[in-house]
Design an enzyme around this catalytic site. Sequence first.
Site, PDB file in Angstrom:
ATOM      1  N   TYR A  48       3.722 -14.108  -9.534  1.00 28.77           N
ATOM      2  CA  TYR A  48       3.376 -13.089  -8.541  1.00 28.77           C
ATOM      3  C   TYR A  48       4.215 -11.851  -8.800  1.00 28.77           C
ATOM      4  O   TYR A  48       5.394 -11.950  -9.164  1.00 28.77           O
ATOM      5  CB  TYR A  48       3.633 -13.608  -7.129  1.00 28.77           C
ATOM      6  CG  TYR A  48       3.292 -12.601  -6.056  1.00 28.77           C
ATOM      7  CD1 TYR A  48       1.974 -12.214  -5.833  1.00 28.77           C
ATOM      8  CD2 TYR A  48       4.294 -12.017  -5.271  1.00 28.77           C
ATOM      9  CE1 TYR A  48       1.655 -11.271  -4.867  1.00 28.77           C
ATOM     10  CE2 TYR A  48       3.980 -11.084  -4.296  1.00 28.77           C
ATOM     11  CZ  TYR A  48       2.662 -10.715  -4.088  1.00 28.77           C
ATOM     12  OH  TYR A  48       2.343  -9.784  -3.132  1.00 28.77           O
ATOM     13  N   ASP A  62      10.144  -0.338   0.357  1.00 30.67           N
ATOM     14  CA  ASP A  62       8.732  -0.733   0.260  1.00 30.67           C
ATOM     15  C   ASP A  62       7.923  -0.023   1.344  1.00 30.67           C
ATOM     16  O   ASP A  62       7.488  -0.631   2.320  1.00 30.67           O
ATOM     17  CB  ASP A  62       8.617  -2.250   0.398  1.00 30.67           C
ATOM     18  CG  ASP A  62       7.183  -2.743   0.260  1.00 30.67           C
ATOM     19  OD1 ASP A  62       6.370  -2.049  -0.379  1.00 30.67           O
ATOM     20  OD2 ASP A  62       6.877  -3.826   0.811  1.00 30.67           O
ATOM     21  N   ASP A  89       0.510  -7.177  -6.303  1.00 30.83           N
ATOM     22  CA  ASP A  89       0.365  -6.496  -5.028  1.00 30.83           C
ATOM     23  C   ASP A  89      -0.009  -5.044  -5.298  1.00 30.83           C
ATOM     24  O   ASP A  89       0.786  -4.283  -5.845  1.00 30.83           O
ATOM     25  CB  ASP A  89       1.708  -6.600  -4.285  1.00 30.83           C
ATOM     26  CG  ASP A  89       1.744  -5.861  -2.967  1.00 30.83           C
ATOM     27  OD1 ASP A  89       0.741  -5.240  -2.579  1.00 30.83           O
ATOM     28  OD2 ASP A  89       2.814  -5.916  -2.312  1.00 30.83           O
ATOM     29  N   ASP A  91      -0.845  -2.907  -2.874  1.00 32.15           N
ATOM     30  CA  ASP A  91      -0.674  -2.172  -1.617  1.00 32.15           C
ATOM     31  C   ASP A  91      -2.031  -1.854  -0.980  1.00 32.15           C
ATOM     32  O   ASP A  91      -2.870  -2.726  -0.856  1.00 32.15           O
ATOM     33  CB  ASP A  91       0.160  -0.909  -1.840  1.00 32.15           C
ATOM     34  CG  ASP A  91       1.641  -1.226  -2.063  1.00 32.15           C
ATOM     35  OD1 ASP A  91       2.049  -2.367  -1.781  1.00 32.15           O
ATOM     36  OD2 ASP A  91       2.380  -0.340  -2.517  1.00 32.15           O
ATOM     37  N   HIS A 116      -4.186  -7.935  -4.860  1.00 27.56           N
ATOM     38  CA  HIS A 116      -4.608  -7.918  -3.460  1.00 27.56           C
ATOM     39  C   HIS A 116      -4.468  -6.520  -2.887  1.00 27.56           C
ATOM     40  O   HIS A 116      -3.584  -5.746  -3.255  1.00 27.56           O
ATOM     41  CB  HIS A 116      -3.892  -8.969  -2.606  1.00 27.56           C
ATOM     42  CG  HIS A 116      -2.407  -8.871  -2.525  1.00 27.56           C
ATOM     43  ND1 HIS A 116      -1.745  -7.929  -1.766  1.00 27.56           N
ATOM     44  CD2 HIS A 116      -1.424  -9.629  -3.073  1.00 27.56           C
ATOM     45  CE1 HIS A 116      -0.443  -8.109  -1.855  1.00 27.56           C
ATOM     46  NE2 HIS A 116      -0.210  -9.129  -2.656  1.00 27.56           N
ATOM     47  N   GLU A 118      -4.518  -4.384   0.831  1.00 23.89           N
ATOM     48  CA  GLU A 118      -4.247  -4.656   2.247  1.00 23.89           C
ATOM     49  C   GLU A 118      -4.918  -3.640   3.162  1.00 23.89           C
ATOM     50  O   GLU A 118      -5.423  -2.607   2.699  1.00 23.89           O
ATOM     51  CB  GLU A 118      -2.748  -4.687   2.488  1.00 23.89           C
ATOM     52  CG  GLU A 118      -2.045  -3.373   2.251  1.00 23.89           C
ATOM     53  CD  GLU A 118      -0.547  -3.550   2.083  1.00 23.89           C
ATOM     54  OE1 GLU A 118       0.203  -2.894   2.820  1.00 23.89           O
ATOM     55  OE2 GLU A 118      -0.122  -4.324   1.211  1.00 23.89           O
ATOM     56  N   CYS A 126       6.507  -2.669   4.729  1.00 26.37           N
ATOM     57  CA  CYS A 126       6.690  -4.074   4.372  1.00 26.37           C
ATOM     58  C   CYS A 126       6.006  -4.951   5.411  1.00 26.37           C
ATOM     59  O   CYS A 126       6.098  -4.705   6.617  1.00 26.37           O
ATOM     60  CB  CYS A 126       8.181  -4.399   4.302  1.00 26.37           C
ATOM     61  SG  CYS A 126       8.532  -6.161   4.126  1.00 26.37           S
ATOM     62  N   ARG A 161      -5.738  -8.697   1.729  1.00 28.36           N
ATOM     63  CA  ARG A 161      -4.621  -8.997   2.632  1.00 28.36           C
ATOM     64  C   ARG A 161      -4.851  -8.303   3.963  1.00 28.36           C
ATOM     65  O   ARG A 161      -5.256  -7.134   3.997  1.00 28.36           O
ATOM     66  CB  ARG A 161      -3.316  -8.511   2.012  1.00 28.36           C
ATOM     67  CG  ARG A 161      -2.137  -8.530   2.990  1.00 28.36           C
ATOM     68  CD  ARG A 161      -0.847  -8.114   2.328  1.00 28.36           C
ATOM     69  NE  ARG A 161       0.025  -7.421   3.257  1.00 28.36           N
ATOM     70  CZ  ARG A 161       1.247  -6.990   2.973  1.00 28.36           C
ATOM     71  NH1 ARG A 161       1.734  -7.172   1.766  1.00 28.36           N
ATOM     72  NH2 ARG A 161       1.966  -6.348   3.878  1.00 28.36           N
ATOM     73  N   GLU A 191      -1.095 -12.023   6.322  1.00 30.54           N
ATOM     74  CA  GLU A 191       0.335 -11.730   6.293  1.00 30.54           C
ATOM     75  C   GLU A 191       1.010 -12.030   7.635  1.00 30.54           C
ATOM     76  O   GLU A 191       0.418 -11.845   8.710  1.00 30.54           O
ATOM     77  CB  GLU A 191       0.545 -10.261   5.921  1.00 30.54           C
ATOM     78  CG  GLU A 191       1.996  -9.803   5.861  1.00 30.54           C
ATOM     79  CD  GLU A 191       2.817 -10.522   4.789  1.00 30.54           C
ATOM     80  OE1 GLU A 191       2.933 -11.756   4.866  1.00 30.54           O
ATOM     81  OE2 GLU A 191       3.345  -9.836   3.903  1.00 30.54           O
ATOM     82  N   ASN A 213       2.614 -16.491   2.309  1.00 23.63           N
ATOM     83  CA  ASN A 213       3.753 -15.726   1.816  1.00 23.63           C
ATOM     84  C   ASN A 213       5.032 -16.333   2.382  1.00 23.63           C
ATOM     85  O   ASN A 213       5.334 -16.161   3.559  1.00 23.63           O
ATOM     86  CB  ASN A 213       3.620 -14.266   2.249  1.00 23.63           C
ATOM     87  CG  ASN A 213       4.780 -13.407   1.779  1.00 23.63           C
ATOM     88  OD1 ASN A 213       5.608 -13.839   0.984  1.00 23.63           O
ATOM     89  ND2 ASN A 213       4.831 -12.172   2.271  1.00 23.63           N
TER      90      ASN A 213
END
Length: 301
Positions: A48, A62, A89, A91, A116, A118, A126, A161, A191, A213
């Site tokens: 990951y 982040d 990721d 974002d 992914h 989101e 974050c 996500r 998440e 996660n």
Amino acid sequence: MLYSKTTPEQKRVALREMLASGTIQQFPGAFNPLSARLIEEKGFAGVYISGAVLANDLGLPDIGLTTLTEVATRAGQIARMTDLPSLVDADTGFGEPMNVARTVQEIENAGLAGLHIEDQFNPKRCGHLDGKNVVDLDTATKRIRAAVDARRDPNFLIMARTDIRAVDGLQAAKDRAKALVDAGADAIFPEAMRDLHEFRAIRDAVDVPILANMTEFGKSDLFDVNQLQAVGVNMVIYPVTLLRSAIGAAERVLDTLKRLGTQELRVPEMLTRARLYDLVDYEAYNKFDSSIFNFQIPDIR
């Protein structure tokens, strides 16, 4: 030697097969290419690549400061170093639906097995911090449709996500997950679930693989793989575990070096020279060089 001999296309097929296997798959987070090689050597299913880790590695928080170019470049450097499939990721997709489409193709070009996207506002926060904001349903589903339409390899995994649990509750998360699957998502990343019951609720809401996660110091307890598999989770990530461990060790060494004027006390905790050479396959490069430079210079006077 050099990079993986497994093609990105083969890695994507492997990821699909893993998620359909009925056995939960562990994907530790790599913070650099060498750590990805270590993850493979230790027998994990995949790698990951966390957006938080990529930002932190640049010394940034982040909060959506990294660019598509930075993420695609570094993710590609990590993914090419291992035969394992890598999930990154991405974002919010770095912008509006057209930006999401470009993101997918750039990440495909970088050799990743999937990504992914989101449903937070851009710039994001974050996932385990308070004060998050999520976009409306129409915007969230447009991002996923754009991602699905843009991919060239049908086996490239598009995971959606959703961060809506922390904003509007569990029922909203279930509804959002269903809508994202209807929009074409191959898998769901819910998440900041609070407990195993909530993972089970998402599992019951959708018929695609789901991800858990297990990040330290977050909203979720650190459930083990047996607990997660029992509630139907297909994949578990440990996004920042290795980075936290590595930087924690580095801080202790620096404290010792500053206090004592030598690192000798910490040497037994370090990776040895021989082990490092083993990880980077030093001997293979040595053999390669020897096979080329195997001539002798004539003794000409």
